[in-house]
Design a protein around this motif. Structure first.
Motif, PDB file in Angstrom:
ATOM      1  N   VAL A  55      96.353 -82.376  19.866  1.00 23.37           N
ATOM      2  CA  VAL A  55      96.746 -82.464  21.277  1.00 23.37           C
ATOM      3  C   VAL A  55      97.348 -81.135  21.736  1.00 23.37           C
ATOM      4  O   VAL A  55      96.986 -80.596  22.785  1.00 23.37           O
ATOM      5  N   PHE A  56      98.237 -80.586  20.934  1.00 26.94           N
ATOM      6  CA  PHE A  56      98.871 -79.317  21.267  1.00 26.94           C
ATOM      7  C   PHE A  56      97.844 -78.190  21.339  1.00 26.94           C
ATOM      8  O   PHE A  56      97.837 -77.394  22.278  1.00 26.94           O
ATOM      9  N   PHE A  57      96.929 -78.128  20.371  1.00 25.92           N
ATOM     10  CA  PHE A  57      95.922 -77.070  20.331  1.00 25.92           C
ATOM     11  C   PHE A  57      94.950 -77.185  21.508  1.00 25.92           C
ATOM     12  O   PHE A  57      94.511 -76.183  22.061  1.00 25.92           O
ATOM     13  N   THR A  58      94.632 -78.414  21.934  1.00 22.14           N
ATOM     14  CA  THR A  58      93.784 -78.613  23.109  1.00 22.14           C
ATOM     15  C   THR A  58      94.446 -78.037  24.352  1.00 22.14           C
ATOM     16  O   THR A  58      93.793 -77.372  25.171  1.00 22.14           O
ATOM     17  N   PHE A  59      95.750 -78.261  24.503  1.00 22.84           N
ATOM     18  CA  PHE A  59      96.472 -77.680  25.637  1.00 22.84           C
ATOM     19  C   PHE A  59      96.489 -76.158  25.575  1.00 22.84           C
ATOM     20  O   PHE A  59      96.382 -75.482  26.602  1.00 22.84           O
TER      21      PHE A  59
ATOM     22  N   MET B 148      93.031 -74.995  26.678  1.00 23.42           N
ATOM     23  CA  MET B 148      92.862 -75.183  28.114  1.00 23.42           C
ATOM     24  C   MET B 148      93.649 -74.138  28.906  1.00 23.42           C
ATOM     25  O   MET B 148      93.184 -73.638  29.926  1.00 23.42           O
ATOM     26  N   THR B 149      94.842 -73.812  28.431  1.00 19.82           N
ATOM     27  CA  THR B 149      95.659 -72.785  29.090  1.00 19.82           C
ATOM     28  C   THR B 149      94.976 -71.428  29.006  1.00 19.82           C
ATOM     29  O   THR B 149      94.939 -70.674  29.986  1.00 19.82           O
ATOM     30  N   TYR B 150      94.410 -71.123  27.844  1.00 10.38           N
ATOM     31  CA  TYR B 150      93.709 -69.855  27.660  1.00 10.38           C
ATOM     32  C   TYR B 150      92.489 -69.780  28.579  1.00 10.38           C
ATOM     33  O   TYR B 150      92.263 -68.770  29.246  1.00 10.38           O
ATOM     34  N   GLU B 151      91.692 -70.844  28.629  1.00 12.15           N
ATOM     35  CA  GLU B 151      90.514 -70.891  29.501  1.00 12.15           C
ATOM     36  C   GLU B 151      90.918 -70.742  30.969  1.00 12.15           C
ATOM     37  O   GLU B 151      90.275 -70.034  31.740  1.00 12.15           O
ATOM     38  N   SER B 152      91.988 -71.420  31.356  1.00 15.79           N
ATOM     39  CA  SER B 152      92.482 -71.333  32.725  1.00 15.79           C
ATOM     40  C   SER B 152      92.913 -69.906  33.065  1.00 15.79           C
ATOM     41  O   SER B 152      92.653 -69.406  34.166  1.00 15.79           O
ATOM     42  N   GLY B 153      93.563 -69.238  32.132  1.00 17.20           N
ATOM     43  CA  GLY B 153      93.996 -67.853  32.338  1.00 17.20           C
ATOM     44  C   GLY B 153      92.813 -66.908  32.491  1.00 17.20           C
ATOM     45  O   GLY B 153      92.801 -66.039  33.371  1.00 17.20           O
ATOM     46  N   ILE B 154      91.786 -67.076  31.654  1.00 18.16           N
ATOM     47  CA  ILE B 154      90.581 -66.243  31.738  1.00 18.16           C
ATOM     48  C   ILE B 154      89.879 -66.476  33.077  1.00 18.16           C
ATOM     49  O   ILE B 154      89.466 -65.543  33.756  1.00 18.16           O
TER      50      ILE B 154
ATOM     51  N   SER C 112      86.195 -76.518  24.818  1.00 17.90           N
ATOM     52  CA  SER C 112      87.582 -76.919  25.031  1.00 17.90           C
ATOM     53  C   SER C 112      87.640 -77.860  26.225  1.00 17.90           C
ATOM     54  O   SER C 112      86.682 -77.999  26.976  1.00 17.90           O
ATOM     55  N   GLY C 113      88.749 -78.497  26.457  1.00 18.20           N
ATOM     56  CA  GLY C 113      88.875 -79.497  27.516  1.00 18.20           C
ATOM     57  C   GLY C 113      88.485 -78.977  28.887  1.00 18.20           C
ATOM     58  O   GLY C 113      87.637 -79.547  29.568  1.00 18.20           O
TER      59      GLY C 113
ATOM     60  N   ILE D 162      84.444 -77.985  33.260  1.00 20.32           N
ATOM     61  CA  ILE D 162      83.784 -77.086  34.209  1.00 20.32           C
ATOM     62  C   ILE D 162      82.267 -77.155  34.037  1.00 20.32           C
ATOM     63  O   ILE D 162      81.522 -77.234  35.011  1.00 20.32           O
ATOM     64  N   VAL D 163      81.812 -77.115  32.793  1.00 26.00           N
ATOM     65  CA  VAL D 163      80.373 -77.162  32.529  1.00 26.00           C
ATOM     66  C   VAL D 163      79.795 -78.497  32.981  1.00 26.00           C
ATOM     67  O   VAL D 163      78.718 -78.562  33.573  1.00 26.00           O
TER      68      VAL D 163
END
Length: 194
Positions: free
Chosen positions: A26-30, A33-39, A155-156, A161-162
């Protein structure tokens, strides 16, 4: 048997491992998702920056695109190249970026369409887009759309998005869009006599 069950229930070895196994995914998924959102945010900011800088260059006459509608493709490529050079972190920018330069008359207003023209990854050959001409005191809209693959498609957030863009045109990508509106400032065109 009763003794074995009591011994099993009372044994506390491995409880930290059990907590780790339950919490880590759960933590790693967040984190992903945070990394993808930042990119995604960084790419969108850079696309907006590229469009803004290009609009400023056209508006002030530093980039001249004075031809009428139906202008040669090289003018379109000039604008795309300027956007891509300014927004450096957009992957495969020249092949994935589509632009439109639209002219609107403020006295006889026709709304700019909501749908953006994007690269269709399902088509083998893309049709050329006309880049309308600029002229002094014209109200212009430069609209850009780029197709980008998610950085982490499994990732989530990347998967969401896809899944939202699951058409053949998207091809497993998402579209980032930017719009710049401007009025071309009066400037003196350089003649051959100068």
């Amino acid at each position: 048997m009763k003794n074995l069950i009591q011994q099993f229930v009372g044994d506390e070895r491995g409880t930290a491992s059990l907590e780790f196994v339950l919490v880590f995914p759960v933590f790693f998924t967040f984190v992903l998702m945070t990394y993808e959102s930042g990119i995604l945010s960084a790419r969108h900011v850079m696309l907006e920056h590229g469009v803004d800088r290009t609009v400023r260059a056209v508006r002030t006459g530093n980039i001249l695109v004075p031809q009428p509608p139906g202008a040669p493709l090289s003018d379109r490529d000039l604008l795309r190249q300027e956007i891509c050079d300014t927004s450096r972190i957009l992957p495969d920018c020249m092949n994935q970026l589509e632009i439109e330069l639209l002219w609107r008359d403020p006295l006889n207003w026709v709304a700019v369409p909501d749908d953006f023209r994007c690269i269709d990854r399902g088509e083998v050959v893309q049709d050329a887009v006309e880049v309308g001409g600029t002229a002094n005191n014209r109200l212009m809209f430069l609209r850009a759309c780029i197709r980008i693959n998610p950085f982490l498609p499994t990732s989530g957030l990347g998967k969401a998005i896809v899944d939202k863009n699951s058409s053949d045109a998207a091809g497993g990508s998402y579209a980032l869009t930017a719009v710049g509106a401007f009025v071309v400032e009066p400037f003196r065109a350089v003649s051959e006599d100068d």
